[in-house]
Design an enzyme around this catalytic site. Structure first.
Site, short mmCIF file in Angstrom:
data_model
loop_
_atom_site.label_atom_id
_atom_site.label_comp_id
_atom_site.label_asym_id
_atom_site.label_seq_id
_atom_site.Cartn_x
_atom_site.Cartn_y
_atom_site.Cartn_z
N ASP A 1 -6.85 -11.21 -8.47
CA ASP A 1 -5.39 -11.11 -8.48
C ASP A 1 -4.92 -10.71 -9.89
O ASP A 1 -5.34 -11.33 -10.88
CB ASP A 1 -4.83 -12.49 -8.10
N HIS A 2 -4.10 -9.69 -9.99
CA HIS A 2 -3.52 -9.28 -11.28
C HIS A 2 -4.56 -8.98 -12.37
O HIS A 2 -4.41 -9.45 -13.51
CB HIS A 2 -2.51 -10.31 -11.79
N SER B 1 6.05 -16.87 -1.95
CA SER B 1 6.18 -18.27 -1.55
C SER B 1 7.60 -18.54 -1.08
O SER B 1 8.55 -17.94 -1.59
CB SER B 1 5.84 -19.20 -2.74
N ASP C 1 0.92 -18.48 -3.67
CA ASP C 1 0.27 -19.42 -4.59
C ASP C 1 1.16 -20.64 -4.80
O ASP C 1 0.75 -21.78 -4.57
CB ASP C 1 0.00 -18.71 -5.93
N ASN D 1 1.08 -12.48 -0.64
CA ASN D 1 0.49 -13.36 -1.65
C ASN D 1 1.24 -14.68 -1.76
O ASN D 1 2.47 -14.67 -1.99
CB ASN D 1 0.54 -12.69 -3.02
P1 13P Z 1 4.14 -16.99 -5.54
O1 13P Z 1 4.36 -17.48 -6.93
O2 13P Z 1 5.42 -16.65 -4.86
O3 13P Z 1 3.30 -17.92 -4.72
O4 13P Z 1 3.31 -15.60 -5.65
C1 13P Z 1 1.93 -15.59 -5.82
C2 13P Z 1 1.40 -14.24 -6.14
O5 13P Z 1 2.05 -13.23 -6.02
C3 13P Z 1 0.02 -14.18 -6.61
O6 13P Z 1 -0.33 -12.89 -6.99
O1 G3H Z 2 0.68 -14.15 -9.59
C1 G3H Z 2 0.26 -15.12 -10.21
C2 G3H Z 2 -0.47 -16.20 -9.51
O2 G3H Z 2 0.41 -17.16 -9.01
C3 G3H Z 2 -1.55 -16.77 -10.39
O3 G3H Z 2 -1.07 -17.70 -11.29
O4 G3H Z 2 -2.22 -17.02 -13.39
O5 G3H Z 2 -1.26 -19.32 -13.15
O6 G3H Z 2 -3.32 -18.66 -11.91
P1 G3H Z 2 -2.01 -18.20 -12.51
ZN ZN Z 3 1.25 -11.76 -7.85
#
Ligand code: 13P
Ligand code: G3H
Ligand code: ZN
Length: 332
Positions: free
Chosen positions: A93-94, A237, A279, A277
């Site tokens: 992710d990212h 979310s 989290d 997505n």
């Molecule tokens: P939320 O913070 O809305 O759960 O998004 C998570 C996300 O985009 C992870 O890449």
């Molecule tokens: O998009 C971001 C995700 O919620 C990941 O968050 O970098 O704190 O693990 P994190």
């Molecule tokens: Zn994200």
């Protein structure tokens, strides 16, 4: 070098094709510990949903890449043991560099995101193209997600106060030049538990914040530009008010929390949006239940009795999303 196939994982190619034509989205749930992984797999096996296990760079640092790789392998075996072999993707992710993406691909990830959304358009194209060339030339094809447009909020170490919506006119050129397999877009979602400032929202009769609607007009324009191409929504979310209230009841402070309403995500999942997505909702569910146990049972000091109820709640949350929001239940 470990290929994801050796771990029993799949890439996103077929999953996205089916999701776009079937009018549902695959859940992409972030994880960084065993209980989250167990809850995700339990929920997805129970609802017969494909799933993307998603790891941020921060999560990778926290949990260690070898441990995470083996947890993903464990997830495949756990699903089998629970009685149903759902397709499981291990996704970065990212990702913010070619080096990080390469490292993940070489240690068993079946899919990576390269997030060049903070760069200029040309730099984003150049970086994304390089990652695609590397990922697609592997013996086992690794899928790549790119991003156009900027989401407000925190994305790992990168944060942006304002969002910039994706420009539909750029999408075809970006996809053709980079050869990405899917594209994350910005249509009003944002990361974290406070997705909008209170002055961007209205309030209901109980004083609960109501966010501005997503820009479905932009999504529709993008779909017209590139029909059937897999689209991804980050920052999705819903920030359930019950969890926020539970956390605050037991001593937490989460003022101005507001998420994306479920009916809007349901609508998006029926379109070319095929990956959603999530989290923050998992974080809220875990924190709420842990705070509750700690407050109600002050003599409890066995971590299993504190984290166990949080894991059960997470499983319920994920099953609900698969069934009622993303529509992925029954699609594995
Ligand atoms: P939320 O913070 O809305 O759960 O998004 C998570 C996300 O985009 C992870 O890449
Ligand atoms: O998009 C971001 C995700 O919620 C990941 O968050 O970098 O704190 O693990 P994190
Ligand atoms: Zn994200």
């Amino acid at each position: 070098m470990t290929s994801y196939r050796e771990l029993g994982l799949v890439n996103t190619k077929d999953l996205f094709k089916k999701a776009v034509s079937g009018g549902y989205a695959i859940p992409a749930y972030n994880f960084n510990n065993m209980e989250q992984m167990q809850a995700i797999i339990q929920a997805c096996v129970e609802t017969k949903s494909p799933v993307i296990l998603q790891v941020s760079a921060g999560a990778r640092k926290y949990a260690n890449q070898n441990i995470l790789r083996n947890m993903a392998k464990g997830a495949v075996e756990y699903a089998h043991e629970l009685g149903y072999d759902i397709p499981i993707v291990l996704h970065l992710d990212h990702g913010d560099s070619l080096e990080l993406c390469r490292d993940c691909i070489e240690t068993g990830f079946s899919s990576v995101m390269i997030d060049g959304s903070h760069l200029s358009y040309d730099e984003n194209v150049a970086l994304t193209k390089k990652v695609c060339e590397f990922a697609h030339s592997q013996k086992d094809y690794v899928t790549v997600e790119g991003e156009l447009g900027v989401l407000a909020g925190v994305e790992d170490d990168v944060s942006s106060e304002h969002s910039h919506y994706t420009q539909p006119s750029e999408v075809v050129d970006f996809v053709n030049k980079t050869k990405v397999d899917s594209l994350a877009i910005s249509i009003g979602t944002s990361h974290g538990r406070a997705k909008f400032k209170p002055d961007q929202c209205t309030k209901d009769a109980n004083g609960i914040l109501i966010p501005p609607p997503l820009r479905f007009d932009i999504l529709e324009e993008i779909e017209k530009e590139i029909p059937g191409f897999p689209i991804v929504l980050h920052g999705s979310s819903s920030v359930p008010i019950e969890y926020v209230q539970l956390i605050e009841k037991f001593g937490g402070k989460l003022s101005d929390s507001v998420g994306i309403p479920e009916d809007q995500l349901r609508r998006a999942a029926k379109s070319a949006v095929c990956k959603i997505n999530i989290d923050s909702d998992g974080r809220l569910a875990m924190t709420a239940l842990m705070r509750k146990v700690l407050a109600e049972k002050p003599d409890e000091f066995d971590p299993r009795k504190i984290i166990g109820p949080a894991r059960d709640e997470l499983k319920k949350l994920y099953a609900h999303k698969n069934q009622n929001v993303l529509g992925s239940a029954g699609q594995a």
